[in-house]
Design a protein around this motif. Sequence first.
Motif, PDB file in Angstrom:
ATOM      1  N   GLY A  94       0.848  -0.935   0.295  1.00 10.21           N
ATOM      2  CA  GLY A  94      -0.247   0.142  -0.272  1.00 10.21           C
ATOM      3  C   GLY A  94       0.549   1.655  -0.374  1.00 10.21           C
ATOM      4  O   GLY A  94       0.805   2.365  -0.527  1.00 10.21           O
ATOM      5  N   VAL A  95       1.943   1.246  -0.083  1.00 12.59           N
ATOM      6  CA  VAL A  95       2.519   2.497  -0.070  1.00 12.59           C
ATOM      7  C   VAL A  95       4.487   2.241  -0.758  1.00 12.59           C
ATOM      8  O   VAL A  95       4.769   1.231  -0.622  1.00 12.59           O
ATOM      9  CB  VAL A  95       3.468   2.204   2.343  1.00 12.59           C
ATOM     10  N   PHE A  96       4.724   3.342  -1.677  1.00 15.65           N
ATOM     11  CA  PHE A  96       5.196   3.412  -2.474  1.00 15.65           C
ATOM     12  C   PHE A  96       6.545   3.671  -3.109  1.00 15.65           C
ATOM     13  O   PHE A  96       7.487   3.920  -3.733  1.00 15.65           O
ATOM     14  CB  PHE A  96       4.315   3.179  -3.752  1.00 15.65           C
ATOM     15  N   VAL A 115       4.240   7.042   8.211  1.00 16.55           N
ATOM     16  CA  VAL A 115       2.977   7.752   8.154  1.00 16.55           C
ATOM     17  C   VAL A 115       1.383   6.604   8.585  1.00 16.55           C
ATOM     18  O   VAL A 115       1.016   6.628   9.896  1.00 16.55           O
ATOM     19  CB  VAL A 115       2.361   8.335   7.169  1.00 16.55           C
ATOM     20  N   ALA A 116       2.209   5.396   7.639  1.00 11.33           N
ATOM     21  CA  ALA A 116       0.981   4.284   8.615  1.00 11.33           C
ATOM     22  C   ALA A 116       1.105   3.633  10.040  1.00 11.33           C
ATOM     23  O   ALA A 116       0.688   4.442  10.921  1.00 11.33           O
ATOM     24  CB  ALA A 116       1.115   2.938   7.541  1.00 11.33           C
ATOM     25  N   THR A 154       0.316   6.368  12.555  1.00 14.52           N
ATOM     26  CA  THR A 154      -0.957   7.221  12.842  1.00 14.52           C
ATOM     27  C   THR A 154      -2.224   6.082  13.106  1.00 14.52           C
ATOM     28  O   THR A 154      -3.809   6.173  13.069  1.00 14.52           O
ATOM     29  CB  THR A 154      -1.838   8.114  11.539  1.00 14.52           C
ATOM     30  N   GLY A 169      -2.092   6.619   5.280  1.00 13.23           N
ATOM     31  CA  GLY A 169      -1.010   6.190   5.204  1.00 13.23           C
ATOM     32  C   GLY A 169      -1.162   4.575   4.979  1.00 13.23           C
ATOM     33  O   GLY A 169      -0.066   4.539   4.198  1.00 13.23           O
ATOM     34  N   TRP A 170      -1.947   3.748   5.339  1.00 15.09           N
ATOM     35  CA  TRP A 170      -1.909   2.442   5.016  1.00 15.09           C
ATOM     36  C   TRP A 170      -1.689   2.531   3.694  1.00 15.09           C
ATOM     37  O   TRP A 170      -1.092   1.438   2.906  1.00 15.09           O
ATOM     38  CB  TRP A 170      -2.782   2.113   5.354  1.00 15.09           C
ATOM     39  N   ASN A 171      -2.120   3.411   2.352  1.00 13.68           N
ATOM     40  CA  ASN A 171      -2.580   3.413   0.871  1.00 13.68           C
ATOM     41  C   ASN A 171      -2.131   4.398   0.433  1.00 13.68           C
ATOM     42  O   ASN A 171      -2.822   5.571   0.243  1.00 13.68           O
ATOM     43  CB  ASN A 171      -3.933   2.895   0.513  1.00 13.68           C
ATOM     44  N   SER A 172      -1.063   5.058   0.644  1.00 14.35           N
ATOM     45  CA  SER A 172      -0.664   6.316   0.554  1.00 14.35           C
ATOM     46  C   SER A 172      -0.675   6.725  -0.662  1.00 14.35           C
ATOM     47  O   SER A 172      -1.588   6.378  -1.802  1.00 14.35           O
ATOM     48  CB  SER A 172       0.881   6.277  -0.527  1.00 14.35           C
TER      49      SER A 172
END
Lengths: 343, 264
Positions: A121-123, A130-131, A134, B151-154
């Motif tokens: 989910g983070v590229f 941030v994941a 938060t 945040g979890w799925n930019s």
Amino acid sequence: MTRKYWLSIIILISVIYACNKDAITERFAGFQTPANFPEPAYHFSTNEITQNKFELGRKLFYDPLLSRNSTISCGSCHIQTSAFSHHGHNVSHGIDDKLGTRNAPAIMNLAWYNSFMWDGGVFDLDLQPVAPLTNHVEMDETMENVLKKLKASADYPSLFNKAFGEQEITTAAVLKALSQFMLMCVSSNAKYDSVKRGEGKAFTEEEQNGYKIFQQKCNSCHTEPLFTDNSFRNNGLTPTALDDKGRQLVTLNDQDAYTFKVPSLRNLGYTAPYMHDGRFYTLDAALEHYNSKVQQSATLDPLLKKETIPGIRLTDEEKKYLLVFLKTLDDPSFLKDKKLSEQ
Amino acid sequence: MKHILYTAIISLLIFSSCKKDNTNEYNSNNKGELSIEFDNIVGGENLALNTGSYTNSSGETYKITTLKYFISNISLGKADGTTYTVPQNDSYFLIEEGNEDADHASIEVPEGEYKTLTFMVGIDSLRNTKDVSERTGALDPAGTANGMYWGWNSGYIFFKIEGTSTASTADGNMFMYHIGGFGGYSSSTINNIKTVTLNLEPGGTPKVHQAKETNIHLMVDIAKLFDNKSHISIKEHAAVMFDAYSTTIADNYATMFRHDHTEN
């Protein structure tokens, strides 16, 4: 006479200063690509590694101030002695001991990754912190509060100023400093690496047997030398009651249902339990899964569908040799690297 | 002599003030201030946060506690077919109901009369993938964009509405729609970026001059969020975030912007 005196003092000071600087540069080697690794994927051009930024990132990584009630830090669930994973916990334990849904992955060799988290989910590594920061069951804080607390602290403003040359602490600076620490978590000194780099070590006969089996049966997904091809695959785990659909949550594409990032096999000896939900406590159990427990489904990876019964057949002997080989991917020096420890 | 000077100054002043009033003369090298006001309403009523009670066509009564959305990539079209595009870095705004400082987008545009207004509801896909150092101002997740970033799925949340409704069976009768999705980074997925173009002629064209401020007053009708192309039931969809149904909501809210009048 006085002028000469002052001049020599100035020269002396400059020499000492220069020497000091040299010594620092020598001690902090920056980011280095191991000889047997490919070029990293990370965009160093927008975040050049410096000692000040790296050390600031390390301080942030181990600072519980980043969580809502200052109880846990990044390092709470990413423990160095477990190759920066959460050893012994099937899913992560966050703030107030709340449980997450997935196993905290090891932080290692992230400079070679082009996506992050089990579902990708983070590229961008810079956006990754941030994941967990938060997430309500992880650190449960807002980025706004993180900045407020850092700005109000005694030591951070000057450290940020020293590292980034800006008066104000910014979101970008916090995230880039954390990236610097994570990028420096390079694990490349396992026995496997010494053998590959021709540093005088050789595989034993059993390790060599295991390596051959690995190359035939595992390497297409757990590709050398990082032992992952960075892809997302459904490896046939039976969904639990939670019914975690993995990458499908991110892409909303049915073809991605139940696919997860192929994890690296490096440091397996320190990162139990295994799989995205930590369901296997031992490597034997993980290997047995591939041998006999792969669940047929619409999105099961094609490489696991080659035989009538899905999976990868492994005899007891093959499993034994594979386990011996996998031990050569453990890198004890990574666990003891003082540079990466809480100071 | 003194008299002549006074007369000269006075006539100059008159001349220049006359010139100002002459809206046909624009110097495109000069820029004037233009604000675009987003006046949130529900049907025929002004939106009252927390207190106002509204009913959708499914007969569900609801109150709104939070309403925020991103407006970006603003451009204005002239009668001669030319378009002025606001420099991208100055073109990101978070509109927030209940926050007086955040009910409009302030931009600077060359002098002229504009016939159309175009903007995005959301954040363009490129900016969603840019280096974190280029996410400042309205786009800073630790600042204005706090709560408007996944945040979890930019990616940014483009549109956020939260409230309560007796039709909702969720905790506290809450309903929440957090709509985002820029199309995906490495795999393609939902794209809820909406571009809105409004004809400003019926409501009055903005005539922008360096020496004055012009305001384009838009009405944003939240009733259309629930009832337009589709009818959205709070009972059936109390919480919509990153999922396929979000496109139905985004299709609806893309139609809720209407030009009411212009204050020249």
